[in-house]
Design a protein around this motif. Structure first.
Motif, PDB file in Angstrom:
ATOM      1  N   SER A  20       0.818  -1.224   0.000  1.00  0.00           N
ATOM      2  CA  SER A  20       0.000   0.000   0.000  1.00  0.00           C
ATOM      3  C   SER A  20       0.845   1.264   0.000  1.00  0.00           C
ATOM      4  N   GLY A  21       2.114   1.145  -0.393  1.00  0.00           N
ATOM      5  CA  GLY A  21       2.990   2.311  -0.432  1.00  0.00           C
ATOM      6  C   GLY A  21       2.793   3.159  -1.670  1.00  0.00           C
ATOM      7  N   ALA A  22       3.856   3.786  -2.137  1.00  0.00           N
ATOM      8  CA  ALA A  22       3.749   4.725  -3.261  1.00  0.00           C
ATOM      9  C   ALA A  22       3.134   4.074  -4.486  1.00  0.00           C
ATOM     10  N   GLY A  23       3.642   2.910  -4.900  1.00  0.00           N
ATOM     11  CA  GLY A  23       3.145   2.256  -6.106  1.00  0.00           C
ATOM     12  C   GLY A  23       1.808   1.583  -5.905  1.00  0.00           C
ATOM     13  N   GLY A  24       1.663   0.817  -4.818  1.00  0.00           N
ATOM     14  CA  GLY A  24       0.405   0.134  -4.554  1.00  0.00           C
ATOM     15  C   GLY A  24      -0.723   1.095  -4.262  1.00  0.00           C
ATOM     16  N   GLY A  25      -0.418   2.157  -3.506  1.00  0.00           N
ATOM     17  CA  GLY A  25      -1.432   3.162  -3.213  1.00  0.00           C
ATOM     18  C   GLY A  25      -1.916   3.871  -4.465  1.00  0.00           C
ATOM     19  N   MET A  26      -0.970   4.207  -5.368  1.00  0.00           N
ATOM     20  CA  MET A  26      -1.361   4.877  -6.609  1.00  0.00           C
ATOM     21  C   MET A  26      -2.223   3.961  -7.466  1.00  0.00           C
ATOM     22  N   ALA A  27      -1.855   2.680  -7.578  1.00  0.00           N
ATOM     23  CA  ALA A  27      -2.651   1.748  -8.373  1.00  0.00           C
ATOM     24  C   ALA A  27      -4.053   1.602  -7.785  1.00  0.00           C
ATOM     25  N   ALA A  28      -4.145   1.501  -6.463  1.00  0.00           N
ATOM     26  CA  ALA A  28      -5.456   1.403  -5.813  1.00  0.00           C
ATOM     27  C   ALA A  28      -6.285   2.655  -6.074  1.00  0.00           C
ATOM     28  N   HIS A  29      -5.653   3.814  -5.995  1.00  0.00           N
ATOM     29  CA  HIS A  29      -6.344   5.084  -6.218  1.00  0.00           C
ATOM     30  C   HIS A  29      -6.903   5.166  -7.637  1.00  0.00           C
ATOM     31  N   GLU A  30      -6.074   4.845  -8.622  1.00  0.00           N
ATOM     32  CA  GLU A  30      -6.483   4.991 -10.021  1.00  0.00           C
ATOM     33  C   GLU A  30      -7.511   3.935 -10.423  1.00  0.00           C
ATOM     34  N   LEU A  31      -7.339   2.707  -9.968  1.00  0.00           N
ATOM     35  CA  LEU A  31      -8.217   1.624 -10.400  1.00  0.00           C
ATOM     36  C   LEU A  31      -9.580   1.690  -9.715  1.00  0.00           C
ATOM     37  N   THR A  32      -9.608   2.037  -8.441  1.00  0.00           N
ATOM     38  CA  THR A  32     -10.918   2.175  -7.775  1.00  0.00           C
ATOM     39  C   THR A  32     -11.688   3.353  -8.350  1.00  0.00           C
ATOM     40  N   LYS A  33     -10.981   4.411  -8.692  1.00  0.00           N
ATOM     41  CA  LYS A  33     -11.624   5.582  -9.306  1.00  0.00           C
ATOM     42  C   LYS A  33     -12.264   5.215 -10.645  1.00  0.00           C
ATOM     43  N   ALA A  34     -11.655   4.230 -11.330  1.00  0.00           N
ATOM     44  CA  ALA A  34     -12.187   3.779 -12.626  1.00  0.00           C
ATOM     45  C   ALA A  34     -13.302   2.755 -12.462  1.00  0.00           C
ATOM     46  N   GLY A  35     -13.604   2.375 -11.212  1.00  0.00           N
ATOM     47  CA  GLY A  35     -14.723   1.464 -10.969  1.00  0.00           C
ATOM     48  C   GLY A  35     -14.338   0.032 -10.688  1.00  0.00           C
ATOM     49  N   ALA A  36     -13.045  -0.278 -10.667  1.00  0.00           N
ATOM     50  CA  ALA A  36     -12.614  -1.650 -10.402  1.00  0.00           C
ATOM     51  C   ALA A  36     -12.781  -1.988  -8.926  1.00  0.00           C
ATOM     52  N   LYS A  37     -13.118  -3.248  -8.653  1.00  0.00           N
ATOM     53  CA  LYS A  37     -13.181  -3.754  -7.288  1.00  0.00           C
ATOM     54  C   LYS A  37     -11.786  -4.267  -6.938  1.00  0.00           C
ATOM     55  N   ALA A 557      13.597   7.857  -5.916  1.00  0.00           N
ATOM     56  CA  ALA A 557      12.791   7.053  -6.834  1.00  0.00           C
ATOM     57  C   ALA A 557      11.280   7.260  -6.719  1.00  0.00           C
ATOM     58  N   THR A 558      10.789   7.835  -5.628  1.00  0.00           N
ATOM     59  CA  THR A 558       9.356   7.762  -5.331  1.00  0.00           C
ATOM     60  C   THR A 558       8.478   8.405  -6.393  1.00  0.00           C
ATOM     61  N   TRP A 559       8.880   9.566  -6.903  1.00  0.00           N
ATOM     62  CA  TRP A 559       8.042  10.260  -7.886  1.00  0.00           C
ATOM     63  C   TRP A 559       7.899   9.428  -9.162  1.00  0.00           C
ATOM     64  N   THR A 560       8.974   8.722  -9.520  1.00  0.00           N
ATOM     65  CA  THR A 560       8.925   7.875 -10.717  1.00  0.00           C
ATOM     66  C   THR A 560       8.148   6.593 -10.452  1.00  0.00           C
ATOM     67  N   ILE A 561       8.245   6.045  -9.238  1.00  0.00           N
ATOM     68  CA  ILE A 561       7.407   4.894  -8.881  1.00  0.00           C
ATOM     69  C   ILE A 561       5.939   5.233  -9.095  1.00  0.00           C
ATOM     70  N   MET A 562       5.512   6.382  -8.599  1.00  0.00           N
ATOM     71  CA  MET A 562       4.092   6.751  -8.690  1.00  0.00           C
ATOM     72  C   MET A 562       3.676   7.071 -10.118  1.00  0.00           C
ATOM     73  N   ALA A 563       4.551   7.749 -10.865  1.00  0.00           N
ATOM     74  CA  ALA A 563       4.220   8.064 -12.261  1.00  0.00           C
ATOM     75  C   ALA A 563       4.076   6.778 -13.076  1.00  0.00           C
ATOM     76  N   LEU A 564       4.981   5.826 -12.868  1.00  0.00           N
ATOM     77  CA  LEU A 564       4.895   4.562 -13.593  1.00  0.00           C
ATOM     78  C   LEU A 564       3.674   3.752 -13.157  1.00  0.00           C
ATOM     79  N   SER A 565       3.348   3.786 -11.878  1.00  0.00           N
ATOM     80  CA  SER A 565       2.160   3.082 -11.397  1.00  0.00           C
ATOM     81  C   SER A 565       0.894   3.662 -12.008  1.00  0.00           C
ATOM     82  N   MET A 566       0.842   4.980 -12.113  1.00  0.00           N
ATOM     83  CA  MET A 566      -0.289   5.641 -12.756  1.00  0.00           C
ATOM     84  C   MET A 566      -0.377   5.226 -14.227  1.00  0.00           C
TER      85      MET A 566
END
Length: 581
Positions: A20-37, A557-566
């Motif tokens: 649930s860190g930078a990459g996992g949190g970003m993926a959760a944020h973007e995918l739930t916003k798109a309607g994924a469970k 690395a964090t900003w690039t982790i999140m950009a790539l996760s997005m």
């Protein structure tokens, strides 16, 4: 022996994310916003910095239950860091001759709760180092592929800084930076004479409000404690919290992932098995897509432990590259006392939690004996005093001038100690280089065949050695620090580290920037993932932490982790719409 009873969850989620860190949190944020469970598995505990039981900002050192006698956390009782380099019952091992320290976080949001929030974009050169110096490999993507996601990230999360027009230090969409403090103004002035650029920092801290969900920085200098006003970036408060509000996110905490499960016929990922750290039972959670974002080391461990008849070397590891090319930022530091700052007038200069200025890489590696650059981070000023703050044992043989012009040993007790505190307080300055190593296949992590953790999960064994490039880079750092201290009119604290100490080069892992264990690439024989961070071998398996990195860059690395996760999340959404996933 571990007698686990595997308990299955009947729900099939659209996506299961580990971490649930930078990459996992970003993926959760973007995918739930798109309607994924979505289901997120987090090995650590729940954490919300605004929860009264978690608030540690604006507390005094004496409020620690240990009163300075020790700490349960690696950065102090009040910092938002549950976990550390050593965790009871969760060992890792090192091959002979290896020094490697592996930091694991055990809380929702991971390391983003206590990091320095230095938020730098990789530049155009950082994606094509082999083309420049012939070492390592180029990324399968370039800056232009990631720039739109950096832009979205800047606006969504918030970052302060200034537009400088430096080609390989790309500008972002910035909030106003905080004002420089006195020692930083002095550094800017003296570094300018040396030809060393020193510009406002780029930190993900809100100097102005950007939405109604988060407050504005109130300059307490305690971001490492995680902000109760949500004014700084932490995945827990900025990404996971909004994802939960969608109603599409299921969070499972205290869930130590054991392996990724696969269908024996198709080879596709079907879910994740995990051990509950609360009852020591094993559970499974099923998903149509699996995203690993557990950190570069933990993601490699999961892949290597996910063995089957179809994947005898570990999941997604037909290339044999999983675990290879692990690399951490180089780090070396120096500190000094500045006589011009003795007997300072007292005023509040706390500022944000971290540096207000930094030095981006300015050198020409073609003229140097190492291939990659580094940036310099600075600290100092009138922070919370502690015994020893503001002077060093070594100094001028531990002696400093008094107001009367004589010299004496600093410190002591009683009136002498108080007098020295008043004299030296705020006169301490420090600097640290954070640089780019050369990724080597010979630096890797693997499963130790003889050791398991308290959950019965096989642990990692690390193999790592710095090359001459990193050692020579550390020497350049120390030479530069000496120049800076001399130009400031300062007195360096302690002897300058020499070749016998690798010029003060920190052991790998100590900077907590490890990347590269499941690198991306166009050739499935030489990489684990494609340019979308999708496994070559398993089309519904993705990685969204720093494991896909081909190289480190001289940036955090964090900003690039999140950009790539997005970017990966957007790819997943589009592929699902096309029915390719």
């Amino acid at each position: 022996m571990f007698d686990f009873q595997i308990k299955e969850n009947n729900t099939v989620f659209d996506v299961v994310i580990v971490g649930s860190g930078a990459g996992g949190g970003m993926a959760a944020h973007e995918l739930t916003k798109a309607g994924a469970k979505v289901c997120v598995l987090e090995a650590g505990q729940p954490f919300d910095p605004a929860d009264p039981k978690n608030i540690t900002q604006l507390k005094w050192p004496y409020e620690s239950p240990r009163r300075g006698a020790g700490t349960t956390r690696p950065f102090g009782d009040f910092d938002a860091a549950y976990g550390g380099w050593e965790i009871e019952g969760e060992p890792y091992t090192r091959a002979a001759g290896t020094k490697f320290d592996w930091f694991r976080s055990r809380m929702v949001g991971g390391r983003t709760n206590h990091w320095g929030r230095i938020s730098l974009r990789f530049g155009p050169d950082d994606f094509r180092r082999k083309s420049i110096d012939g070492l390592g490999d180029d990324w399968p993507i370039g800056y232009d592929d990631v720039k739109p996601y950096y832009d979205r990230l800047d606006k969504m999360v918030g970052i302060f800084g200034t537009v400088e027009g430096l080609r390989n230090e790309p500008d972002g969409i910035f909030l106003p930076p905080p004002k420089q403090r006195l020692h930083e103004l002095m550094l800017q002035k003296s570094n300018k004479r040396l030809g060393i650029p020193t510009i406002p920092s780029r930190l993900s801290i809100l100097t102005k409000p950007i939405n109604n969900d988060r407050g504005q920085c109130f300059y307490c200098n305690q971001c490492g404690r995680s902000c109760q006003a949500y004014a700084d970036f932490s995945s827990s408060s900025v990404l996971i919290k909004p994802a939960l509000k969608t109603g599409n996110l299921t969070m499972i905490t205290y869930a130590m992932a054991r392996e990724v499960l696969t269908d024996p016929t198709t080879g596709l990922a079907t879910g994740v098995s995990y051990v509950s750290t609360l009852d020591m039972q094993e559970y499974t959670v099923r998903g149509k897509i699996v995203i690993l974002a557990a950190s570069a080391g933990e993601t490699a461990r999961l892949l290597l432990n996910s063995k089957s008849a179809r994947f005898p070397q570990g999941l997604g590891n037909s290339s044999g590259i999983v675990g290879r090319y692990i690399n951490d930022s180089t780090g070396a530091s120096r500190s000094a006392i500045i006589p011009a700052l003795f007997d300072r007038k007292r005023y509040n200069e706390d500022g944000v939690g971290g540096m207000h200025v930094y030095t981006p890489w300015w050198g020409d590696n073609k003229k140097l004996d190492f291939a990659r650059g580094y940036h310099i981070e600075y600290w100092g000023g009138m922070g919370m005093p502690a015994y020893g703050f503001g002077w060093g044992i070594e100094g001028i043989n531990g002696r400093f001038p008094t107001r009367e012009g004589i010299t004496k040993a600093a410190g002591g007790y009683g009136a002498s100690l108080k007098d020295d505190y008043r004299r030296f307080y705020g006169a301490y300055v420090g600097m640290a280089g954070r640089g780019e190593p050369i990724p080597l296949e010979s630096n890797y992590c693997e499963i130790d065949p003889n050791v398991v953790d308290k959950f019965g999960i096989p642990v990692l064994r690390f193999h790592y050695k710095w090359s001459e490039h990193e050692i020579n880079q550390a020497k350049h750092m120390q030479d530069t620090f000496e120049q800076i201290i001399h130009e400031l009119g300062g007195i360096a604290l302690g002897p300058k580290p020499g070749a016998d100490r690798n010029y003060g080069l920190e052991d790998p892992g100590k900077i907590i920037h490890e990347v590269g264990t499941a690198r991306m690439g166009n050739d499935p024989n030489k990489s684990v993932l494609n340019k979308h961070c999708q496994a070559h071998d398993v089309k519904n398996l993705f990685v969204a932490d720093a494991a896909p990195f081909v190289s480190q860059g001289d940036k955090n690395a964090t900003w690039t982790i999140m950009a790539l996760s997005m970017r990966t999340s957007e790819y997943i959404i589009n592929e699902v719409k096309k029915k390719n996933l």
